[in-house]
Write a protein that holds these residues in place. Structure first.
Motif, PDB file in Angstrom:
ATOM      1  N   ARG A 230       0.723  -1.222   0.074  1.00 49.75           N
ATOM      2  CA  ARG A 230      -0.140  -0.087  -0.120  1.00 49.75           C
ATOM      3  C   ARG A 230       0.902   1.343  -0.163  1.00 49.75           C
ATOM      4  O   ARG A 230       0.313   2.225  -0.495  1.00 49.75           O
ATOM      5  CB  ARG A 230      -0.872  -0.120   1.165  1.00 49.75           C
ATOM      6  CG  ARG A 230      -1.799   1.234   1.484  1.00 49.75           C
ATOM      7  CD  ARG A 230      -2.454   0.924   2.667  1.00 49.75           C
ATOM      8  NE  ARG A 230      -3.689   1.907   2.879  1.00 49.75           N
ATOM      9  CZ  ARG A 230      -4.804   1.785   2.647  1.00 49.75           C
ATOM     10  NH1 ARG A 230      -5.351   0.560   2.149  1.00 49.75           N
ATOM     11  NH2 ARG A 230      -5.611   2.763   2.964  1.00 49.75           N
TER      12      ARG A 230
ATOM     13  N   THR B 157      -3.726   6.721   0.214  1.00 50.80           N
ATOM     14  CA  THR B 157      -3.885   6.623  -1.094  1.00 50.80           C
ATOM     15  C   THR B 157      -4.074   4.910  -1.247  1.00 50.80           C
ATOM     16  O   THR B 157      -3.515   4.311  -0.307  1.00 50.80           O
ATOM     17  CB  THR B 157      -2.783   6.958  -2.099  1.00 50.80           C
ATOM     18  OG1 THR B 157      -3.095   6.581  -3.388  1.00 50.80           O
ATOM     19  CG2 THR B 157      -1.395   6.096  -1.600  1.00 50.80           C
ATOM     20  N   ILE B 158      -5.049   4.350  -2.019  1.00 40.34           N
ATOM     21  CA  ILE B 158      -5.176   3.247  -2.220  1.00 40.34           C
ATOM     22  C   ILE B 158      -4.582   2.631  -3.293  1.00 40.34           C
ATOM     23  O   ILE B 158      -4.330   1.448  -3.505  1.00 40.34           O
ATOM     24  CB  ILE B 158      -6.726   2.684  -2.129  1.00 40.34           C
ATOM     25  CG1 ILE B 158      -7.160   3.347  -3.415  1.00 40.34           C
ATOM     26  CG2 ILE B 158      -7.380   3.144  -1.102  1.00 40.34           C
ATOM     27  CD1 ILE B 158      -8.538   2.781  -3.784  1.00 40.34           C
ATOM     28  N   ASP B 159      -3.854   3.299  -4.116  1.00 41.32           N
ATOM     29  CA  ASP B 159      -2.966   3.203  -5.148  1.00 41.32           C
ATOM     30  C   ASP B 159      -1.559   3.741  -5.217  1.00 41.32           C
ATOM     31  O   ASP B 159      -0.627   3.450  -4.716  1.00 41.32           O
ATOM     32  CB  ASP B 159      -3.807   3.036  -6.617  1.00 41.32           C
ATOM     33  CG  ASP B 159      -4.702   4.069  -6.664  1.00 41.32           C
ATOM     34  OD1 ASP B 159      -4.225   5.584  -6.691  1.00 41.32           O
ATOM     35  OD2 ASP B 159      -5.902   4.081  -6.880  1.00 41.32           O
ATOM     36  N   ASP B 208      -9.738   8.043   2.627  1.00 36.89           N
ATOM     37  CA  ASP B 208      -8.610   7.555   1.447  1.00 36.89           C
ATOM     38  C   ASP B 208      -8.723   8.050   0.130  1.00 36.89           C
ATOM     39  O   ASP B 208      -9.776   9.059  -0.185  1.00 36.89           O
ATOM     40  CB  ASP B 208      -9.081   5.988   1.183  1.00 36.89           C
ATOM     41  CG  ASP B 208      -8.725   5.032   2.549  1.00 36.89           C
ATOM     42  OD1 ASP B 208      -7.754   5.636   2.915  1.00 36.89           O
ATOM     43  OD2 ASP B 208      -9.341   4.307   2.812  1.00 36.89           O
ATOM     44  N   SER B 210      -7.554   8.004  -4.255  1.00 43.68           N
ATOM     45  CA  SER B 210      -7.113   7.123  -5.316  1.00 43.68           C
ATOM     46  C   SER B 210      -6.648   7.886  -6.395  1.00 43.68           C
ATOM     47  O   SER B 210      -7.292   8.751  -6.906  1.00 43.68           O
ATOM     48  CB  SER B 210      -8.006   6.403  -5.575  1.00 43.68           C
ATOM     49  OG  SER B 210      -8.047   5.777  -7.118  1.00 43.68           O
ATOM     50  N   SER B 212      -4.615   6.547  -9.219  1.00 45.12           N
ATOM     51  CA  SER B 212      -4.304   5.824 -10.327  1.00 45.12           C
ATOM     52  C   SER B 212      -5.303   6.117 -11.650  1.00 45.12           C
ATOM     53  O   SER B 212      -4.660   6.288 -12.587  1.00 45.12           O
ATOM     54  CB  SER B 212      -4.043   4.477  -9.802  1.00 45.12           C
ATOM     55  OG  SER B 212      -4.454   3.598 -11.072  1.00 45.12           O
TER      56      SER B 212
END
Lengths: 245, 341
Positions: A230, B157-159, B208, B210, B212
């Motif tokens: 992660r 961040t989840i990516d 969170d 993202s 990406s």
């Protein structure tokens, strides 16, 4: 004289303390991937068992590889920092030299072989000599087939040792080579320390910064986004433009 | 009391020296950016090799800068995670060698937490509770430092990390590495509204992020323009992309601040050097009457001084580690380096 020896270039980690006459204390661990956690406490253990403080150490000897990159860096980084912090001289030796030293009383041609992973081996040839063994030729990286061909080409009776040899015991024995057992399959810090003593006595030493790991293989250029979890996130695998050496 | 901090979690070999928790005595960073440039990202084995080569010279430079000798150092602090395992291990091994040889305490530090605590070297003791956005090549995290000095992560961040997204887009646009400063520079003359890129997960009720999909959208847009024979205005692309990243981070961070009822925000990490992000965070905080703390750039990017500062805090709280200290590439914020009690 008090020499601290560190050998962490294979899956076995070991630490030893020696004076000019003998090994005073040693500790070793055969559990893989524990170099980083083991070395520090092991150094303290050896010192404490001898009733000595760190400031009594007069030199540091360390195995430079070839072997496991991450492991050998643990030994070298620890050795460099320890020595630099006390302005001590250092001696760096190849793990193959240390491995071969264990068979220093044989009449056969010695071949020390360390597992290089990814289907390859590190090896070098040695012959017994006064005070230990003498290397013949350079350190090599190659496949078991290349090694077997080299062993046969020597036309001599060979004694092969090391974890790389154990992994291919049958192939080697088919080539009529004697393979030493697991008791001498890894370079050990006690041998390293013993081997380094004459160098410290002759002042054939280096400064900590001079120690260079022996990788024998270019850095793997994979970025490895996918393994970073992660924290590093991305799942894309970029293709590196060139392989660095 | 002098604490020497060792930082090798990614691609900077960094040593800092801090006196009595708050006074910066040395902050030396040996960057490996040139080594990783050809790959457009940090190569773990290349980084680990370079850390070993650079460790002793960097320690020496820091000691010279501080006008100190190793014999003056009272404790060694080292980043134990999160980060690249092989890279972390070089720093932790060196730190243990120093601690053993000098017979001084060793303390393992969380890299994210250190980024936040770096601020104490400029503004003095932090006065929690506060929120922090830690944003760099490896991290994009929203964390809270509670009144008792403990940390917890609200979101991440989840990516892709923000810095990583900058690197990848910079690479796609044929700009240099690291990508953040290049995008920042190129964006100066661009229109941030020229292209509309997605802001993901804005209304999902979490903290969170993202990034990406944003990256993919930029690449798709560039390919579409190419297909229809239209020349993209790179400055506009860069500015619009940067605006989207900054938007998501600012909105999520400020929402966390509001939800937690906080009045202070620390902006930390290498991407805090981004001028648009700083300006946006400042404007949003001013509007809400919040205090924004942004360390100067040498204390934002990965550095050893923040590690020394964080380690000094832990030592002051009675925490120290033994020589079996392990590296943890995924070290959580709230455990392992938490002071007892």
């Amino acid at each position: 004289m008090l020499i601290l020896g560190l050998e962490t270039s294979t899956l076995r980690s070991s630490v030893a303390l020696a004076d000019r006459d003998r090994v005073l204390a040693s500790a070793s661990l055969g559990v893989p991937r524990r170099h980083g956690e083991f070395v520090g406490p092991a150094i303290r253990f050896c010192l404490e068992q001898c009733g000595l403080a760190a400031d009594r150490v007069t030199g540091v000897a360390v195995g430079l590889g070839p072997g496991l990159f991450t492991g050998l860096r643990v030994g070298i980084a620890t050795a460099q920092a320890f020595a630099a912090a006390r302005h001590l001289p250092v001696v760096g030796l190849s793990g193959l030299d240390v491995l071969a030293f264990q068979e220093r009383y044989t009449d056969r041609l010695i071949c020390a072989v360390i597992d290089a992973r990814r289907g390859e081996l590190f090896w070098a040839f040695y012959r017994a000599a006064p005070g230990g063994v003498q290397r013949e030729g350079g350190l090599q990286l190659g496949t078991i087939d290349t090694l077997v061909a080299e062993l046969i080409a020597t036309g001599e009776e060979c004694l092969v040792l090391g974890d790389g040899a154990l992994a291919h015991r049958e192939l080697l024995e088919d080539a009529e080579v004697v393979v030493a057992g697991p008791d001498v399959a890894w370079p050990d810090a006690a041998d390293l320390a013993e081997l380094s003593v004459p160098r410290f006595l002759r002042e054939q030493t280096q400064q900590p910064l001079d120690l260079q790991p022996i990788y024998l293989r270019a850095a793997d250029a994979r970025i490895g986004w996918e393994t970073r979890g992660r924290m590093h996130g991305g799942r894309q695998q970029p293709t590196p433009p060139t392989d660095r050496s | 009391m002098l604490v020497l901090g060792v930082e090798t979690s990614c691609d900077e070999t960094a040593i800092g020296i801090v006196e009595d928790r708050f006074a910066l005595r040395a902050n030396v960073v040996a960057s490996q950016a040139q080594l990783h440039g050809p790959y457009g990202g940090v190569v773990p084995e290349v980084a680990a090799r370079a850390h070993l080569d650079l460790m002793l010279p960097t320690i020496d430079r820091a000691l010279v800068e501080a006008g100190a000798h190793l014999s003056d150092i009272d404790a060694i602090a080292v980043t134990a995670g999160p980060g690249l395992a092989g890279a972390l291990l070089v720093g932790v091994s060196a730190a243990k060698g120093l601690a053993l040889a000098r017979d001084v305490p060793l303390v393992g530090v969380n890299h994210l937490r250190a980024h936040v605590e770096a601020a104490q070297l400029e503004v003095g003791a932090l006065d929690p509770p506060l929120a922090a956005l830690v944003v760099s090549g490896g991290h994009t995290s929203i964390v809270v430092m509670d009144a008792d000095g403990s940390f917890r992560q609200l979101g991440a961040t989840i990516d892709d990390a923000a810095g990583e997204a900058f690197d990848k887009i910079a690479r796609f646009l044929g700009l240099g590495y690291p990508g953040g400063p290049e995008i920042d520079r190129l964006s100066q003359g661009g229109n941030p509204r020229a292209y509309h890129f997605p802001r993901a997960m804005l209304h999902d009720g979490t903290y969170d992020l993202s990034l990406s999909g944003l990256k993919t959208a930029v690449i798709r847009e560039l390919r579409r323009l190419e297909a229809v024979g239209e020349e993209p205005v790179l400055a506009d692309v860069a500015a619009s992309f940067q605006e989207a990243i900054v938007d998501v981070q600012a909105i999520k961070t400020l929402r966390a601040v509001a939800d937690e009822g906080l009045e202070q925000v620390v902006l930390a990490g290498g991407v805090a050097a981004n001028r648009r992000l700083r300006a946006r965070m400042q404007a949003d905080c001013d509007e809400r009457g919040l205090r924004l703390i942004v360390p100067s750039i040498p204390l934002c990017t990965d550095n050893g001084a923040m590690v020394a500062a964080s380690g000094a805090n832990l030592l002051a709280a009675g925490h120290l580690d033994d020589l079996s200290l392990a590296v943890d590439p995924n070290l959580p914020l709230a455990v392992a380096t938490e002071p007892p009690g």
